[in-house]
Motif scaffolding. Structure first.
Motif, PDB file in Angstrom:
ATOM      1  N   GLY A  52       9.905  32.896  14.439  1.00  0.00           N
ATOM      2  CA  GLY A  52       8.928  33.926  14.105  1.00  0.00           C
ATOM      3  C   GLY A  52       7.551  33.373  13.817  1.00  0.00           C
ATOM      4  N   GLU A  53       7.401  32.032  13.754  1.00  0.00           N
ATOM      5  CA  GLU A  53       6.100  31.430  13.489  1.00  0.00           C
ATOM      6  C   GLU A  53       5.519  30.914  14.798  1.00  0.00           C
ATOM      7  N   ALA A  54       4.224  30.984  14.913  1.00  0.00           N
ATOM      8  CA  ALA A  54       3.564  30.590  16.157  1.00  0.00           C
ATOM      9  C   ALA A  54       3.247  29.108  16.194  1.00  0.00           C
ATOM     10  N   GLU A  55       2.971  28.544  15.034  1.00  0.00           N
ATOM     11  CA  GLU A  55       2.537  27.135  15.013  1.00  0.00           C
ATOM     12  C   GLU A  55       3.547  26.268  14.262  1.00  0.00           C
ATOM     13  N   ASP A  56       3.550  24.972  14.665  1.00  0.00           N
ATOM     14  CA  ASP A  56       4.444  24.036  13.992  1.00  0.00           C
ATOM     15  C   ASP A  56       3.981  23.800  12.556  1.00  0.00           C
ATOM     16  N   SER A  57       4.910  23.368  11.723  1.00  0.00           N
ATOM     17  CA  SER A  57       4.620  23.123  10.319  1.00  0.00           C
ATOM     18  C   SER A  57       4.191  21.679  10.110  1.00  0.00           C
ATOM     19  N   VAL A  58       3.323  21.488   9.135  1.00  0.00           N
ATOM     20  CA  VAL A  58       2.873  20.141   8.771  1.00  0.00           C
ATOM     21  C   VAL A  58       3.436  19.821   7.385  1.00  0.00           C
ATOM     22  N   LEU A  59       4.172  18.734   7.296  1.00  0.00           N
ATOM     23  CA  LEU A  59       4.811  18.321   6.044  1.00  0.00           C
ATOM     24  C   LEU A  59       4.275  16.954   5.612  1.00  0.00           C
ATOM     25  N   LYS A  60       4.551  16.589   4.379  1.00  0.00           N
ATOM     26  CA  LYS A  60       4.061  15.330   3.810  1.00  0.00           C
ATOM     27  C   LYS A  60       5.232  14.377   3.510  1.00  0.00           C
ATOM     28  N   TRP A  61       4.935  13.059   3.589  1.00  0.00           N
ATOM     29  CA  TRP A  61       5.944  12.032   3.247  1.00  0.00           C
ATOM     30  C   TRP A  61       5.208  10.819   2.666  1.00  0.00           C
ATOM     31  N   ASP A  62       5.748  10.301   1.574  1.00  0.00           N
ATOM     32  CA  ASP A  62       5.186   9.071   0.996  1.00  0.00           C
ATOM     33  C   ASP A  62       5.937   7.854   1.536  1.00  0.00           C
ATOM     34  N   ARG A  63       5.178   6.817   1.835  1.00  0.00           N
ATOM     35  CA  ARG A  63       5.813   5.585   2.317  1.00  0.00           C
ATOM     36  C   ARG A  63       5.079   4.368   1.785  1.00  0.00           C
ATOM     37  N   ALA A  64       5.804   3.236   1.720  1.00  0.00           N
ATOM     38  CA  ALA A  64       5.211   1.953   1.350  1.00  0.00           C
ATOM     39  C   ALA A  64       4.956   1.143   2.623  1.00  0.00           C
ATOM     40  N   VAL A  65       3.791   0.497   2.670  1.00  0.00           N
ATOM     41  CA  VAL A  65       3.386  -0.276   3.848  1.00  0.00           C
ATOM     42  C   VAL A  65       2.926  -1.658   3.379  1.00  0.00           C
ATOM     43  N   ARG A  66       3.330  -2.694   4.104  1.00  0.00           N
ATOM     44  CA  ARG A  66       2.822  -4.039   3.798  1.00  0.00           C
ATOM     45  C   ARG A  66       1.370  -4.137   4.247  1.00  0.00           C
ATOM     46  N   THR A  67       0.513  -4.685   3.399  1.00  0.00           N
ATOM     47  CA  THR A  67      -0.902  -4.816   3.756  1.00  0.00           C
ATOM     48  C   THR A  67      -1.109  -5.822   4.879  1.00  0.00           C
ATOM     49  N   ARG A 119       0.856  -1.176   0.000  1.00  0.00           N
ATOM     50  CA  ARG A 119       0.000   0.000   0.000  1.00  0.00           C
ATOM     51  C   ARG A 119       0.900   1.238   0.000  1.00  0.00           C
ATOM     52  N   LEU A 120       0.584   2.194  -0.859  1.00  0.00           N
ATOM     53  CA  LEU A 120       1.324   3.455  -0.886  1.00  0.00           C
ATOM     54  C   LEU A 120       0.520   4.512  -0.143  1.00  0.00           C
ATOM     55  N   GLU A 121       1.127   5.115   0.860  1.00  0.00           N
ATOM     56  CA  GLU A 121       0.451   6.100   1.704  1.00  0.00           C
ATOM     57  C   GLU A 121       1.197   7.428   1.676  1.00  0.00           C
ATOM     58  N   THR A 122       0.433   8.486   1.880  1.00  0.00           N
ATOM     59  CA  THR A 122       1.020   9.798   2.168  1.00  0.00           C
ATOM     60  C   THR A 122       0.693  10.128   3.621  1.00  0.00           C
ATOM     61  N   ILE A 123       1.719  10.330   4.409  1.00  0.00           N
ATOM     62  CA  ILE A 123       1.510  10.625   5.828  1.00  0.00           C
ATOM     63  C   ILE A 123       1.862  12.087   6.106  1.00  0.00           C
ATOM     64  N   SER A 124       1.259  12.627   7.150  1.00  0.00           N
ATOM     65  CA  SER A 124       1.506  14.014   7.570  1.00  0.00           C
ATOM     66  C   SER A 124       2.300  13.997   8.861  1.00  0.00           C
ATOM     67  N   TYR A 125       3.326  14.841   8.934  1.00  0.00           N
ATOM     68  CA  TYR A 125       4.095  14.908  10.174  1.00  0.00           C
ATOM     69  C   TYR A 125       4.391  16.368  10.529  1.00  0.00           C
ATOM     70  N   HIS A 126       4.423  16.603  11.824  1.00  0.00           N
ATOM     71  CA  HIS A 126       4.606  17.947  12.359  1.00  0.00           C
ATOM     72  C   HIS A 126       6.072  18.167  12.728  1.00  0.00           C
ATOM     73  N   VAL A 127       6.568  19.348  12.439  1.00  0.00           N
ATOM     74  CA  VAL A 127       7.920  19.738  12.826  1.00  0.00           C
ATOM     75  C   VAL A 127       7.824  21.034  13.646  1.00  0.00           C
ATOM     76  N   PRO A 128       8.809  21.360  14.468  1.00  0.00           N
ATOM     77  CA  PRO A 128       8.739  22.585  15.296  1.00  0.00           C
ATOM     78  C   PRO A 128       8.594  23.827  14.428  1.00  0.00           C
ATOM     79  N   PRO A 129       7.914  24.841  14.943  1.00  0.00           N
ATOM     80  CA  PRO A 129       7.723  26.089  14.168  1.00  0.00           C
ATOM     81  C   PRO A 129       9.045  26.778  13.894  1.00  0.00           C
ATOM     82  N   LYS A 130       9.126  27.355  12.747  1.00  0.00           N
ATOM     83  CA  LYS A 130      10.320  28.109  12.406  1.00  0.00           C
ATOM     84  C   LYS A 130      10.351  29.411  13.226  1.00  0.00           C
TER      85      LYS A 130
END
Length: 553
Positions: free
Chosen positions: A41-56, A28-39
């Motif tokens: 001057g920014e108030a909120e953490d950033s949300v980034l994307k990553w594709d991964r393969a998962v065994r069904t 299965r090919l998934e796109t997952i969302s992960y949070h990183v610390p705010p840069k």
């Protein structure tokens, strides 16, 4: 995930926002969302994307997907340089190439890693192994997939009949499924010492691709070998084995080296037995002659007879011509004649190497002295098959010593062969690709018993006084045992007592001695008599069995 004891730890994955891009039966090919610390001057953490393969087949993030199996074959307990690592070779479509890997496979829903490793190892290689160490989950390509695997170390008992037959290719591995058969999966044994170089050679010669975990293992072992060579440990005193394994090393002229001669003679002084390996007797030749022997002993040839006292059938050939005469009318006789003839000639060459070793090791003036006493075609080949028994089976071959000069024995690895050393029936180890060599009574008397003609037998579960494990003898008794004994007999007019040696009334000719000792000639040579030397050393066999019976209580 939020941390109940304080602020959230970042980075982190928010699995609630996982998107499935596509899937098949296994992946299965998934796109997952992960949070990183705010840069800054920014108030909120950033949300980034990553594709991964998962065994069904993976039912949770923590679930372990697979096992990778490390199994080292101890081919010679006394020589780590003969250790081999069990690998597999197979075609892998994703890389469009054959790969060299450690055995591996997915863990079924109802399995733990140890059970899965034992099952997969048997399916892919045919060997039976026992899990002795399971490492925590590890990740091979964490930037691509969350697939995890446990490395499991297995021990492989090379005394088990199943493992011996798989190792020597006497039986085929029936555990492969259709896909594995289609991709040509096969076991591949690589040396433990020098593994990295062996992998480099395979890549260069065959264009294979190597499993990263196997390459990592090889590199780590190479670093360890280099470190050990640079900082050798102090040598410790090690007890000599009763039955040493020796390579018959030859010089440029084809003669055994002085060290080889001394080692062979020393072993035959100590116990009268040793194990040898030589390029003259390659594994393929051994396997083919064992197959032909089993086939011939199951035929209706009149040359196949039942032993008068032991539970076995056998055929006795004296000289190369008798092999051709006895097998020519047997089904598959042409191939049997060829295999037995090739083996007989290889035995004669090996015999001469050993006879020269003994002459040099005894510091005789003429290194070919014993060879010249064997220049007639007077040797004998005995093919033997012991039928299966049960827990009450005693000796499958009675206690005896051999009557000629040398005996060279090839067997199929079924346990039970023992020698009477230091007043104990000690098991003679089976080492794949090796032969058992022992001294006969004639050569023992020629050397005034400096070289020992040692009593030996094939024990069963009910044999008295055996130091073989009960499990080994029980397993051995369940199956037939096939062996080929080559008896080196000197020229028929050579005296059993060499001129100038005072050994009593032992000056009979070889042909008369062998007839007395074995009860006749040809198929009737069954080896039923003991010499006075043996009887004086051990007493009668009845007394000996009484002694063993007392020791076993």
């Amino acid at each position: 995930m939020p941390n109940a004891d304080g602020p959230e730890k970042l980075p982190r994955v928010d699995f609630s926002k996982t998107e499935t891009v596509g899937s098949t039966r296994w992946m299965r090919l998934e796109t997952i969302s992960y949070h990183v610390p705010p840069k800054e001057g920014e108030a909120e953490d950033s949300v980034l994307k990553w594709d991964r393969a998962v065994r069904t087949t993976k039912n949770s993030e923590e679930a372990i997907d697979a096992v990778v199996i490390l199994a080292v074959l101890k081919n010679d307990p006394n020589d780590p340089s003969k250790d081999e690592i069990v690998c597999v070779k197979q075609f892998r479509p994703p890389v469009d190439a054959h790969t060299i890997e450690l055995p591996a496979g997915l863990i079924d829903a109802d399995e733990d890693p140890a059970t899965a490793a034992e099952r997969e190892f048997a399916e892919e290689t045919g060997y039976v192994g026992k899990a002795v160490q399971v490492l925590p989950a590890s990740y091979l390509s964490p930037g691509l997939t969350n697939e995890s695997a446990c490395i499991v170390r297995l021990e492989v008992d090379m005394g088990l009949e199943r493992n011996v037959k798989i190792h020597t290719d006497q039986v085929k591995n029936a555990g492969l499924d259709g896909c594995e058969v289609d991709r040509g999966l096969e076991k591949l044994l690589l040396p433990r010492q020098g593994l990295l170089g062996a992998l480099h050679n395979l890549q260069e010669k065959e264009g294979v691709k190597v499993f990263a975990a196997l390459y990592s293992l090889a590199l780590g072992m190479s670093v360890g070998e280099t470190s050990s060579a640079a900082n050798p440990k102090p040598k410790r005193s090690v007890a000599k084995p009763d039955f040493p394994l020796l390579n018959l090393v030859l010089d440029d002229d084809g003669n055994p080296t002085l060290d080889t001669c001394r080692e062979v003679t020393a072993a035959l002084r100590d116990s009268g037995f040793l194990l040898i390996q030589t390029p003259l007797l390659d594994l393929n030749l051994q396997q083919e002659v064992l197959k032909s022997t089993a086939q011939f002993l199951e035929s209706n040839s009149p040359a196949v007879v039942t032993h008068p006292s032991d539970p076995k059938v056998y055929a006795m050939f004296e000289g190369i011509k008798s092999i051709e005469e006895a097998t020519c009318n047997t089904i598959g006789g042409g191939m049997i004649v060829e295999d037995l003839g090739d083996w007989y000639e290889a035995m004669r060459k090996t015999r001469d190497i050993l006879l020269r070793c003994i002459a040099v090791g005894l510091e005789m003036d003429d290194p070919n002295f014993f060879i010249r006493l064997h220049d007639e075609d007077n040797d004998a080949l005995r093919l033997l098959r012991y039928p299966p028994g049960n827990a009450s089976t005693g000796n499958r071959c009675k206690e005896h010593s051999d009557y000629g000069t040398l005996t060279l024995l090839l067997n199929d690895g079924v346990g039970g062969l023992e020698a009477f050393v230091n007043d104990q029936w000690r098991p003679i180890p089976y080492v794949v690709g090796s032969l058992v060599v022992n001294i006969g009574s004639i050569l023992s008397e020629w050397t005034r018993q400096e070289l020992k003609a040692t009593l030996h037998r094939v024990a069963g579960p009910a044999s008295v006084g055996s130091l073989s494990s009960k499990e080994t003898l029980l397993e051995a008794a369940k199956v037939p045992r096939v062996s080929i004994a080559y008896f080196a007999d000197p020229n028929k007019n050579v005296s059993r007592a060499l001129e100038g040696q005072n050994v009593g009334d032992s000056g009979m000719r070889v042909k008369d001695y062998i007839r007395w000792r074995s009860g006749g000639k040809g198929a009737s040579r069954s080896g039923v008599a003991f010499t006075s030397t043996e009887e004086s050393r051990l007493g009668t066999m009845d007394d000996l069995m009484d002694k063993f019976a007392l020791l076993s209580h």
